[in-house]
Design an enzyme around this catalytic site. Sequence first.
Site, mmCIF file in Angstrom:
data_model
loop_
_atom_site.group_PDB
_atom_site.id
_atom_site.type_symbol
_atom_site.label_atom_id
_atom_site.label_comp_id
_atom_site.label_asym_id
_atom_site.label_seq_id
_atom_site.Cartn_x
_atom_site.Cartn_y
_atom_site.Cartn_z
ATOM 1 N N ARG A 6 -0.408 -41.569 42.729
ATOM 2 C CA ARG A 6 -0.344 -41.166 44.142
ATOM 3 C C ARG A 6 -1.748 -41.010 44.692
ATOM 4 O O ARG A 6 -2.676 -40.698 43.953
ATOM 5 C CB ARG A 6 0.281 -39.779 44.277
ATOM 6 C CG ARG A 6 1.690 -39.632 43.958
ATOM 7 C CD ARG A 6 2.076 -38.156 44.090
ATOM 8 N NE ARG A 6 2.243 -37.782 45.480
ATOM 9 C CZ ARG A 6 3.374 -37.954 46.151
ATOM 10 N NH1 ARG A 6 4.423 -38.491 45.569
ATOM 11 N NH2 ARG A 6 3.470 -37.587 47.409
ATOM 12 N N LYS A 27 5.571 -34.817 52.744
ATOM 13 C CA LYS A 27 6.307 -34.735 54.012
ATOM 14 C C LYS A 27 6.892 -33.346 54.205
ATOM 15 O O LYS A 27 6.924 -32.827 55.317
ATOM 16 C CB LYS A 27 7.443 -35.759 54.015
ATOM 17 C CG LYS A 27 7.015 -37.120 54.493
ATOM 18 C CD LYS A 27 8.180 -38.085 54.476
ATOM 19 C CE LYS A 27 8.519 -38.484 53.064
ATOM 20 N NZ LYS A 27 9.565 -39.504 52.968
ATOM 21 N N GLU A 62 11.903 -42.742 52.579
ATOM 22 C CA GLU A 62 13.077 -41.947 52.897
ATOM 23 C C GLU A 62 12.862 -41.461 54.334
ATOM 24 O O GLU A 62 11.807 -40.885 54.628
ATOM 25 C CB GLU A 62 13.082 -40.759 51.933
ATOM 26 C CG GLU A 62 14.398 -40.103 51.767
ATOM 27 C CD GLU A 62 14.291 -38.916 50.809
ATOM 28 O OE1 GLU A 62 13.439 -38.931 49.896
ATOM 29 O OE2 GLU A 62 15.059 -37.980 51.009
HETATM 30 P P1 ATP Z 1 6.646 -37.040 50.085
HETATM 31 O O1 ATP Z 1 6.423 -36.242 48.847
HETATM 32 O O2 ATP Z 1 5.529 -36.977 51.041
HETATM 33 O O3 ATP Z 1 7.972 -36.778 50.736
HETATM 34 P P2 ATP Z 1 7.892 -39.279 48.956
HETATM 35 O O4 ATP Z 1 7.428 -39.994 47.770
HETATM 36 O O5 ATP Z 1 9.079 -38.415 48.810
HETATM 37 O O6 ATP Z 1 6.661 -38.515 49.572
HETATM 38 P P3 ATP Z 1 9.067 -41.523 50.219
HETATM 39 O O7 ATP Z 1 9.474 -41.725 51.636
HETATM 40 O O8 ATP Z 1 10.122 -41.455 49.209
HETATM 41 O O9 ATP Z 1 8.163 -40.222 50.177
HETATM 42 O O10 ATP Z 1 7.971 -42.588 49.828
HETATM 43 C C1 ATP Z 1 8.011 -43.955 50.103
HETATM 44 C C2 ATP Z 1 7.066 -44.641 49.166
HETATM 45 O O11 ATP Z 1 5.745 -44.163 49.353
HETATM 46 C C3 ATP Z 1 7.436 -44.373 47.722
HETATM 47 O O12 ATP Z 1 7.373 -45.582 47.011
HETATM 48 C C4 ATP Z 1 6.396 -43.398 47.268
HETATM 49 O O13 ATP Z 1 6.153 -43.519 45.908
HETATM 50 C C5 ATP Z 1 5.186 -43.773 48.122
HETATM 51 N N1 ATP Z 1 4.291 -42.626 48.298
HETATM 52 C C6 ATP Z 1 4.595 -41.411 48.779
HETATM 53 N N2 ATP Z 1 3.531 -40.598 48.750
HETATM 54 C C7 ATP Z 1 2.505 -41.309 48.246
HETATM 55 C C8 ATP Z 1 1.135 -41.036 47.952
HETATM 56 N N3 ATP Z 1 0.593 -39.844 48.172
HETATM 57 N N4 ATP Z 1 0.374 -42.034 47.424
HETATM 58 C C9 ATP Z 1 0.897 -43.243 47.209
HETATM 59 N N5 ATP Z 1 2.173 -43.572 47.457
HETATM 60 C C10 ATP Z 1 2.982 -42.627 47.967
HETATM 61 MG MG MG Z 2 10.900 -39.297 48.058
#
Ligand code: ATP
Ligand code: MG
Length: 558
Positions: A262, A272, A36
């Site tokens: 994760r 983020k 995102e």
């Molecule tokens: P954040 O909580 O940091 O905003 P998010 O999951 O909302 O993380 P996205 O941009 O939606 O961030 O994530 C893109 C991809 O990265 C998704 O498939 C998500 O599952 C994966 N991802 C995000 N954080 C992690 C993590 N700590 N470990 C492994 N994969 C991750």
């Molecule tokens: Mg997300």
Amino acid sequence: MSAEPKKSNNFIRNMIEDAIAKGDHTGDVVTRFPPEPNGYLHIGHAKSICLNFGIADTFKGRCNLRFDDTNPEKESQEYIDAITRDVNWLGYEWDGEIRYASDYFDTLYDFAIELIEKGKAYVCALTAEQMTAYRGTLKEPGKNSPYRDRPVEESLQLFRDMRDGKFQNGELVLRAKIDMASPNMNMRDPILYRIRYAEHHQTGNKWCIYPMYDFTHPISDAMEGITHSLCTLEFEDHRPLYDWVLENTSVPCRPRQTEFARLNLNYTVTSKRKLKRLVDEGHVAGWDDPRMPTVSGLRRRGYTPESIRQFCDMVGVNRAGGTVDVGMLEFAIREDLNARAPRAMCVMRPLKVTLTNYPAAQVETLSLPVHPQDDSMGQRDVPWTRTLYIDRDDFAEEPPRKWKRLAPQQAVRLRGGYVITCREVVRDGQGEIVELLCEYDANTLGVNPEGYKPNGVIHWVSAEDSVEAEVRLYDRLFNHESPDSDKEGDLTDHLNPDSLVIVTGARVERALAEPRQDLPYQFEREGYFFLDPELSGAGRPVFNRTVTLRDSWGKGGN
Ligand code: ATP
Ligand code: MG
């Protein structure tokens, strides 16, 4: 099949291997990385990137880069640019063009119409508060919305009117008609579309209704022919909805969602939202501050793509979760740099040494290896002159027992040069030591002195033939193992006040006035250091400490 049943530490890779072996999976393996664009990528995303692109590489398939851009207010082009740069830098190339969930807004709208026509979605006018009350709890079933059974025609008209801007933010939503009594809360008539008057970075003002993630994601996957939709465990409860959307719309194919744990790192936050807070509140100098666990911060600090990929490999992919020791990340970069980093000398706190028996005008060019274990990296010239600098910490007037450095009337070898003996200590008016008068032993270049033994080997630079540098010593940003899970305190209570120490007036070998910009150096006895591209000026380098030579965390080391 090989004789020994070798399984990787990546359960998804094993699962696909098995499926292919059994004939359950045929055709290409197609994955996607779906960020995102609401912040910069962090080390957790690196795990997901290595997994998705890695699976595509392993099975000679494809991996798409798709921005999941359904929240226009929080997203921006800056984030899109930063994310694409980071994915490339990590060493991966996506299949074809960059994709956006917003590319499918028209298609998504059509599938929403299809659901309404099938009686599987309806326009609902409950307020947000009412919706919460109707939703029920984990223990109690929800109640049907009074709008649930409105005629299909009415929902169709209202949905079109929503799109045409005839309602205000939040006045109406489109909901799936599934089951208000489902034990899975996500299946209690989830929202598919909401009204948002917001300009979108890709579609401008074309839309005032935006689809929800749970509706957008399965359809985007299906439109791209994704076979394996890999996501983190918090989406496990959403999988029934993912499947429901695909089963009830006429999508061209049937992707499967698989969840993995994760990446959590101690002493680090990987969210983020929380990282954005650190930036917005000025606790760090930006998303790419070298203390940040972002890909851009790690890059600026001197981490290599190879070390991050190696780290992700070591962590593996499983469903169990847990927290990884940040020391493992540091181990990965140390291993990589130990093998590849050119060596150089940097004196952090210079103390002048005058060699009283060395002619003032004389300069001898010593030849030192760029890397002591790798001859292919060649030699470097290091000038030996009458005045030199050593580190203040390498001299003790009253040395402790077993002192391995310089002391009055004692000898030490200067790395790659001669053995020197300290004869006299010079002080200024305040009594501070400002200079050491020493003698060098002309018969000791590359050979042991006769009749005495030097204490050890220390690093040095020529006083005339070195340049000044600023050196930034970084330590962990947080001094708490899980800075964001402390219920009493706030994240910012756990910021390490010593996470940045700026050393000015350090001296480095002259060649480092124009340092390499592709790899950190190992400053002998000090650690690994990388030129900061933003802060350095012409002939005035600023170095970021990537990592110390050894793990000295919590042992009083710095
Ligand atoms: P954040 O909580 O940091 O905003 P998010 O999951 O909302 O993380 P996205 O941009 O939606 O961030 O994530 C893109 C991809 O990265 C998704 O498939 C998500 O599952 C994966 N991802 C995000 N954080 C992690 C993590 N700590 N470990 C492994 N994969 C991750
Ligand atoms: Mg997300």
